[in-house]
Structure formats: C-alpha cells, structure tokens
Design a protein around this motif. Sequence first.
Motif, PDB file in Angstrom:
ATOM      1  N   THR A  63       0.859  -1.177   0.000  1.00  0.00           N
ATOM      2  CA  THR A  63       0.000   0.000   0.000  1.00  0.00           C
ATOM      3  C   THR A  63       0.897   1.230   0.000  1.00  0.00           C
ATOM      4  N   VAL A  64       0.351   2.333  -0.446  1.00  0.00           N
ATOM      5  CA  VAL A  64       1.095   3.591  -0.460  1.00  0.00           C
ATOM      6  C   VAL A  64       0.571   4.448   0.676  1.00  0.00           C
ATOM      7  N   GLU A  65       1.479   4.924   1.522  1.00  0.00           N
ATOM      8  CA  GLU A  65       1.107   5.765   2.651  1.00  0.00           C
ATOM      9  C   GLU A  65       1.910   7.057   2.614  1.00  0.00           C
ATOM     10  N   PHE A  66       1.378   8.051   3.290  1.00  0.00           N
ATOM     11  CA  PHE A  66       2.034   9.349   3.371  1.00  0.00           C
ATOM     12  C   PHE A  66       2.177   9.730   4.835  1.00  0.00           C
ATOM     13  N   ASN A  67       3.375  10.120   5.237  1.00  0.00           N
ATOM     14  CA  ASN A  67       3.612  10.555   6.607  1.00  0.00           C
ATOM     15  C   ASN A  67       3.964  12.032   6.576  1.00  0.00           C
ATOM     16  N   ASN A  68       3.126  12.869   7.218  1.00  0.00           N
ATOM     17  CA  ASN A  68       3.363  14.308   7.205  1.00  0.00           C
ATOM     18  C   ASN A  68       4.101  14.799   8.445  1.00  0.00           C
ATOM     19  N   GLY A  69       4.636  13.872   9.236  1.00  0.00           N
ATOM     20  CA  GLY A  69       5.353  14.241  10.440  1.00  0.00           C
ATOM     21  C   GLY A  69       4.495  14.142  11.689  1.00  0.00           C
ATOM     22  N   ASN A  70       3.186  14.239  11.532  1.00  0.00           N
ATOM     23  CA  ASN A  70       2.272  14.127  12.673  1.00  0.00           C
ATOM     24  C   ASN A  70       1.537  12.797  12.674  1.00  0.00           C
ATOM     25  N   ASP A  71       1.174  12.333  11.504  1.00  0.00           N
ATOM     26  CA  ASP A  71       0.467  11.075  11.398  1.00  0.00           C
ATOM     27  C   ASP A  71       0.708  10.461  10.023  1.00  0.00           C
ATOM     28  N   THR A  72       0.274   9.228   9.865  1.00  0.00           N
ATOM     29  CA  THR A  72       0.437   8.509   8.606  1.00  0.00           C
ATOM     30  C   THR A  72      -0.944   8.241   8.022  1.00  0.00           C
ATOM     31  N   ALA A  73      -1.099   8.502   6.740  1.00  0.00           N
ATOM     32  CA  ALA A  73      -2.378   8.267   6.062  1.00  0.00           C
ATOM     33  C   ALA A  73      -2.141   7.423   4.825  1.00  0.00           C
ATOM     34  N   LYS A  74      -3.035   6.485   4.582  1.00  0.00           N
ATOM     35  CA  LYS A  74      -2.970   5.715   3.339  1.00  0.00           C
ATOM     36  C   LYS A  74      -3.470   6.592   2.205  1.00  0.00           C
ATOM     37  N   ILE A  75      -2.880   6.395   1.044  1.00  0.00           N
ATOM     38  CA  ILE A  75      -3.283   7.142  -0.143  1.00  0.00           C
ATOM     39  C   ILE A  75      -4.383   6.351  -0.846  1.00  0.00           C
ATOM     40  N   SER A  76      -5.474   7.019  -1.193  1.00  0.00           N
ATOM     41  CA  SER A  76      -6.583   6.334  -1.849  1.00  0.00           C
ATOM     42  C   SER A  76      -6.314   6.189  -3.340  1.00  0.00           C
ATOM     43  N   ASP A  77      -7.211   5.487  -4.020  1.00  0.00           N
ATOM     44  CA  ASP A  77      -7.087   5.323  -5.463  1.00  0.00           C
ATOM     45  C   ASP A  77      -7.620   6.536  -6.210  1.00  0.00           C
ATOM     46  N   LYS A  78      -8.088   7.540  -5.475  1.00  0.00           N
ATOM     47  CA  LYS A  78      -8.604   8.752  -6.101  1.00  0.00           C
ATOM     48  C   LYS A  78      -7.488   9.787  -6.202  1.00  0.00           C
ATOM     49  N   VAL A  79      -7.255  10.253  -7.391  1.00  0.00           N
ATOM     50  CA  VAL A  79      -6.244  11.278  -7.612  1.00  0.00           C
ATOM     51  C   VAL A  79      -6.877  12.428  -8.366  1.00  0.00           C
ATOM     52  N   GLU A  80      -6.250  13.566  -8.284  1.00  0.00           N
ATOM     53  CA  GLU A  80      -6.721  14.737  -9.009  1.00  0.00           C
ATOM     54  C   GLU A  80      -5.573  15.233  -9.871  1.00  0.00           C
ATOM     55  N   ILE A  81      -5.863  15.563 -11.108  1.00  0.00           N
ATOM     56  CA  ILE A  81      -4.859  16.131 -11.996  1.00  0.00           C
ATOM     57  C   ILE A  81      -5.268  17.561 -12.299  1.00  0.00           C
TER      58      ILE A  81
END
Length: 51
Positions: free
Chosen positions: A21-39
Amino acid sequence: MSELTIDVLKKIIEHIPSSYTVEFNNGNDTAKISDKVEIDVGSEKLILKKY
C-alpha cells in the motif's frame, strides 16, 4: 520543501510490489493514499488523496 518529480515517482513505483500500500507521513500522522487522484492541468500537479 522539495518536490517529487514524475520521473522520480515512476522510478520508485516501478520497484514497489503490487501487494504494497502507499502511505504518506506528514510528520504528525500517517495516512494511506486512496485510489482517487486529481490532476490539475493548469497548475501541472498530480494530487494524491487520503483515504
């Protein structure tokens, strides 16, 4: 803050197994990245969304 270019992102993704899975850590917490993207064509941005 530095930007992650599309070329670097492609190189990273090529080596990640599909079961990961792809996750993002912003320094405060970790969130999984959804399959929804915006261009945003006008701003030339790819925006990954949180679950």
